[in-house]
Design a protein around this motif. Sequence first.
Motif, PDB file in Angstrom:
ATOM      1  N   ALA A  54       0.833  -1.200   0.000  1.00  0.00           N
ATOM      2  CA  ALA A  54       0.000   0.000   0.000  1.00  0.00           C
ATOM      3  C   ALA A  54       0.868   1.250   0.000  1.00  0.00           C
ATOM      4  CB  ALA A  54      -0.932   0.012   1.202  1.00  0.00           C
ATOM      5  N   LEU A  55       2.079   1.122   0.579  1.00  0.00           N
ATOM      6  CA  LEU A  55       3.019   2.241   0.587  1.00  0.00           C
ATOM      7  C   LEU A  55       4.160   1.932  -0.381  1.00  0.00           C
ATOM      8  CD1 LEU A  55       3.289   3.122   4.396  1.00  0.00           C
ATOM      9  CD2 LEU A  55       1.987   4.328   2.636  1.00  0.00           C
ATOM     10  N   LEU A  56       4.468   2.892  -1.221  1.00  0.00           N
ATOM     11  CA  LEU A  56       5.501   2.676  -2.234  1.00  0.00           C
ATOM     12  C   LEU A  56       6.623   3.689  -2.078  1.00  0.00           C
ATOM     13  CD1 LEU A  56       3.372   2.246  -5.494  1.00  0.00           C
ATOM     14  CD2 LEU A  56       4.136   0.466  -3.917  1.00  0.00           C
ATOM     15  N   THR A  57       7.817   3.275  -2.496  1.00  0.00           N
ATOM     16  CA  THR A  57       8.940   4.211  -2.526  1.00  0.00           C
ATOM     17  C   THR A  57       8.810   5.089  -3.769  1.00  0.00           C
ATOM     18  OG1 THR A  57      10.334   2.770  -3.839  1.00  0.00           O
ATOM     19  CG2 THR A  57      10.443   2.483  -1.444  1.00  0.00           C
ATOM     20  N   VAL A  58       9.624   6.114  -3.819  1.00  0.00           N
ATOM     21  CA  VAL A  58       9.607   7.031  -4.967  1.00  0.00           C
ATOM     22  C   VAL A  58       9.885   6.281  -6.277  1.00  0.00           C
ATOM     23  CG1 VAL A  58      10.870   8.958  -6.018  1.00  0.00           C
ATOM     24  CG2 VAL A  58      10.163   9.083  -3.617  1.00  0.00           C
ATOM     25  N   VAL A  59      10.889   5.419  -6.249  1.00  0.00           N
ATOM     26  CA  VAL A  59      11.231   4.648  -7.452  1.00  0.00           C
ATOM     27  C   VAL A  59      10.043   3.804  -7.906  1.00  0.00           C
ATOM     28  CG1 VAL A  59      12.682   2.758  -8.324  1.00  0.00           C
ATOM     29  CG2 VAL A  59      13.694   4.574  -6.942  1.00  0.00           C
ATOM     30  N   GLN A  60       9.378   3.185  -6.924  1.00  0.00           N
ATOM     31  CA  GLN A  60       8.246   2.321  -7.265  1.00  0.00           C
ATOM     32  C   GLN A  60       7.071   3.126  -7.831  1.00  0.00           C
ATOM     33  OE1 GLN A  60       7.829   0.474  -3.429  1.00  0.00           O
ATOM     34  NE2 GLN A  60       9.279  -1.190  -3.912  1.00  0.00           N
ATOM     35  N   VAL A  61       6.808   4.271  -7.215  1.00  0.00           N
ATOM     36  CA  VAL A  61       5.705   5.114  -7.706  1.00  0.00           C
ATOM     37  C   VAL A  61       5.997   5.561  -9.148  1.00  0.00           C
ATOM     38  CG1 VAL A  61       4.559   7.360  -7.459  1.00  0.00           C
ATOM     39  CG2 VAL A  61       4.978   5.958  -5.452  1.00  0.00           C
ATOM     40  N   CYS A  62       7.231   6.014  -9.378  1.00  0.00           N
ATOM     41  CA  CYS A  62       7.573   6.540 -10.698  1.00  0.00           C
ATOM     42  C   CYS A  62       7.496   5.453 -11.764  1.00  0.00           C
ATOM     43  CB  CYS A  62       8.952   7.194 -10.676  1.00  0.00           C
ATOM     44  SG  CYS A  62       8.941   8.692  -9.673  1.00  0.00           S
ATOM     45  N   SER A  63       7.930   4.245 -11.430  1.00  0.00           N
ATOM     46  CA  SER A  63       7.845   3.144 -12.395  1.00  0.00           C
ATOM     47  C   SER A  63       6.404   2.748 -12.654  1.00  0.00           C
ATOM     48  CB  SER A  63       8.555   1.896 -11.872  1.00  0.00           C
ATOM     49  OG  SER A  63       9.921   2.088 -11.934  1.00  0.00           O
ATOM     50  N   ARG A  64       5.640   2.627 -11.577  1.00  0.00           N
ATOM     51  CA  ARG A  64       4.287   2.126 -11.736  1.00  0.00           C
ATOM     52  C   ARG A  64       3.393   3.109 -12.485  1.00  0.00           C
ATOM     53  NH1 ARG A  64       0.593  -0.885  -7.307  1.00  0.00           N
ATOM     54  NH2 ARG A  64       2.602  -1.869  -6.934  1.00  0.00           N
ATOM     55  N   TYR A  65       3.540   4.408 -12.168  1.00  0.00           N
ATOM     56  CA  TYR A  65       2.618   5.376 -12.772  1.00  0.00           C
ATOM     57  C   TYR A  65       3.259   6.181 -13.890  1.00  0.00           C
ATOM     58  CZ  TYR A  65      -0.085   3.918  -8.819  1.00  0.00           C
ATOM     59  OH  TYR A  65      -0.761   3.137  -7.913  1.00  0.00           O
ATOM     60  N   GLN A  66       4.471   5.815 -14.270  1.00  0.00           N
ATOM     61  CA  GLN A  66       5.173   6.460 -15.378  1.00  0.00           C
ATOM     62  C   GLN A  66       5.254   7.970 -15.209  1.00  0.00           C
ATOM     63  OE1 GLN A  66       6.424   4.241 -17.564  1.00  0.00           O
ATOM     64  NE2 GLN A  66       4.826   3.058 -18.562  1.00  0.00           N
ATOM     65  N   ILE A  67       5.635   8.386 -14.015  1.00  0.00           N
ATOM     66  CA  ILE A  67       5.860   9.816 -13.820  1.00  0.00           C
ATOM     67  C   ILE A  67       7.317  10.029 -13.453  1.00  0.00           C
ATOM     68  CG2 ILE A  67       3.491  10.486 -13.212  1.00  0.00           C
ATOM     69  CD1 ILE A  67       4.080  10.087 -10.364  1.00  0.00           C
ATOM     70  N   SER A  68       7.801  11.236 -13.646  1.00  0.00           N
ATOM     71  CA  SER A  68       9.217  11.485 -13.375  1.00  0.00           C
ATOM     72  C   SER A  68       9.410  11.807 -11.899  1.00  0.00           C
ATOM     73  CB  SER A  68       9.721  12.639 -14.235  1.00  0.00           C
ATOM     74  OG  SER A  68       9.199  13.852 -13.730  1.00  0.00           O
ATOM     75  N   ARG A  69      10.653  11.601 -11.436  1.00  0.00           N
ATOM     76  CA  ARG A  69      10.938  11.916 -10.035  1.00  0.00           C
ATOM     77  C   ARG A  69      10.742  13.389  -9.712  1.00  0.00           C
ATOM     78  NH1 ARG A  69      15.778   8.224  -7.719  1.00  0.00           N
ATOM     79  NH2 ARG A  69      15.391   6.522  -9.161  1.00  0.00           N
ATOM     80  N   PRO A  70      11.237  14.311 -10.551  1.00  0.00           N
ATOM     81  CA  PRO A  70      11.015  15.735 -10.235  1.00  0.00           C
ATOM     82  C   PRO A  70       9.527  16.055 -10.078  1.00  0.00           C
ATOM     83  CG  PRO A  70      12.614  15.520 -11.998  1.00  0.00           C
ATOM     84  CD  PRO A  70      12.096  14.137 -11.730  1.00  0.00           C
ATOM     85  N   THR A  71       8.676  15.431 -10.920  1.00  0.00           N
ATOM     86  CA  THR A  71       7.231  15.676 -10.821  1.00  0.00           C
ATOM     87  C   THR A  71       6.709  15.198  -9.474  1.00  0.00           C
ATOM     88  OG1 THR A  71       6.979  15.433 -13.197  1.00  0.00           O
ATOM     89  CG2 THR A  71       4.980  15.169 -11.888  1.00  0.00           C
ATOM     90  N   LEU A  72       7.114  13.995  -9.084  1.00  0.00           N
ATOM     91  CA  LEU A  72       6.629  13.453  -7.817  1.00  0.00           C
ATOM     92  C   LEU A  72       7.096  14.312  -6.630  1.00  0.00           C
ATOM     93  CD1 LEU A  72       5.108  11.316  -6.250  1.00  0.00           C
ATOM     94  CD2 LEU A  72       7.150   9.875  -6.329  1.00  0.00           C
ATOM     95  N   TYR A  73       8.391  14.691  -6.656  1.00  0.00           N
ATOM     96  CA  TYR A  73       8.893  15.522  -5.550  1.00  0.00           C
ATOM     97  C   TYR A  73       8.194  16.885  -5.521  1.00  0.00           C
ATOM     98  CZ  TYR A  73      12.480  12.199  -4.200  1.00  0.00           C
ATOM     99  OH  TYR A  73      13.127  11.090  -3.734  1.00  0.00           O
ATOM    100  N   ARG A  74       7.849  17.403  -6.708  1.00  0.00           N
ATOM    101  CA  ARG A  74       7.126  18.678  -6.749  1.00  0.00           C
ATOM    102  C   ARG A  74       5.764  18.518  -6.080  1.00  0.00           C
ATOM    103  NH1 ARG A  74       6.729  19.586 -12.107  1.00  0.00           N
ATOM    104  NH2 ARG A  74       4.511  19.157 -12.159  1.00  0.00           N
ATOM    105  N   TRP A  75       5.086  17.432  -6.405  1.00  0.00           N
ATOM    106  CA  TRP A  75       3.763  17.199  -5.803  1.00  0.00           C
ATOM    107  C   TRP A  75       3.874  17.101  -4.286  1.00  0.00           C
ATOM    108  CZ3 TRP A  75       1.937  12.841  -9.671  1.00  0.00           C
ATOM    109  CH2 TRP A  75       1.583  13.455 -10.885  1.00  0.00           C
ATOM    110  N   ILE A  76       4.948  16.472  -3.808  1.00  0.00           N
ATOM    111  CA  ILE A  76       5.133  16.348  -2.354  1.00  0.00           C
ATOM    112  C   ILE A  76       5.363  17.733  -1.739  1.00  0.00           C
ATOM    113  CG2 ILE A  76       6.595  15.402  -0.519  1.00  0.00           C
ATOM    114  CD1 ILE A  76       7.142  12.998  -2.440  1.00  0.00           C
ATOM    115  N   ARG A  77       6.234  18.527  -2.399  1.00  0.00           N
ATOM    116  CA  ARG A  77       6.495  19.896  -1.902  1.00  0.00           C
ATOM    117  C   ARG A  77       5.220  20.728  -1.882  1.00  0.00           C
ATOM    118  NH1 ARG A  77      10.788  20.065  -5.240  1.00  0.00           N
ATOM    119  NH2 ARG A  77       9.761  21.489  -6.665  1.00  0.00           N
ATOM    120  N   GLN A  78       4.411  20.560  -2.939  1.00  0.00           N
ATOM    121  CA  GLN A  78       3.181  21.354  -3.043  1.00  0.00           C
ATOM    122  C   GLN A  78       2.083  20.842  -2.114  1.00  0.00           C
ATOM    123  OE1 GLN A  78       2.501  20.849  -7.249  1.00  0.00           O
ATOM    124  NE2 GLN A  78       3.609  22.711  -7.810  1.00  0.00           N
ATOM    125  N   GLY A  79       2.360  19.731  -1.432  1.00  0.00           N
ATOM    126  CA  GLY A  79       1.364  19.188  -0.517  1.00  0.00           C
ATOM    127  C   GLY A  79       0.266  18.390  -1.202  1.00  0.00           C
TER     128      GLY A  79
END
Length: 175
Positions: A54-79
């Motif tokens: 149910a909880l995924l690491t950044v690498v796992q999220v990016c692979s599974r949903y085909q999004i880039s790491r900068p995008t994911l980190y931006r979403w985290i920063r933006q809350g």
Amino acid sequence: MRHCIVCGKPFLAKNVDSVHCSKKCSNETYRNKKRAEKREMERQAILAESEGNALLTVVQVCSRYQISRPTLYRWIRQGKIKDHNPGDRMTLIDIADIEGLLDIRKNPLEETPKKRLYSLEPEDCYTIGEVSKKYRISESTVYSNLRRHSIPMRQIGRFVYVPKFDIDKIFKSEK
Ligand SMILES: [Zn+2]
């Protein structure tokens, strides 16, 4: 005379299936294919190891949903996405959060234009010769534009097919 699908140079085909001018260019295609296969295998391995979590690491999220790491980190920063492991160096993302966000992004009002899928069916394509005739340009010019705009090609028998939609867009706008 045919044109190499890698470098675009004209060459004399040794047999009906030849699409490369040289060993060097066919090696290039081979290496690209191997690289793509390797990337896909790595992706599958990452998907497999996170299966059922149910909880995924950044690498796992990016692979599974085909999004880039900068995008994911931006979403985290933006809350927009919560780190479920704050204080620890390993960020953990809840699948429900990311899927919720991706669903919001599917809202047509917010949706950014999707990348078009290319149709390489012959009825949706021109041959290189047809493009050259239609736009009164040399075949080498056609090939150099295909490379410049990363337009896919498909070889069937003696002909190389390219999608009409993209060709018309390029050459109409450049006229
Ligand atoms: Zn070549």
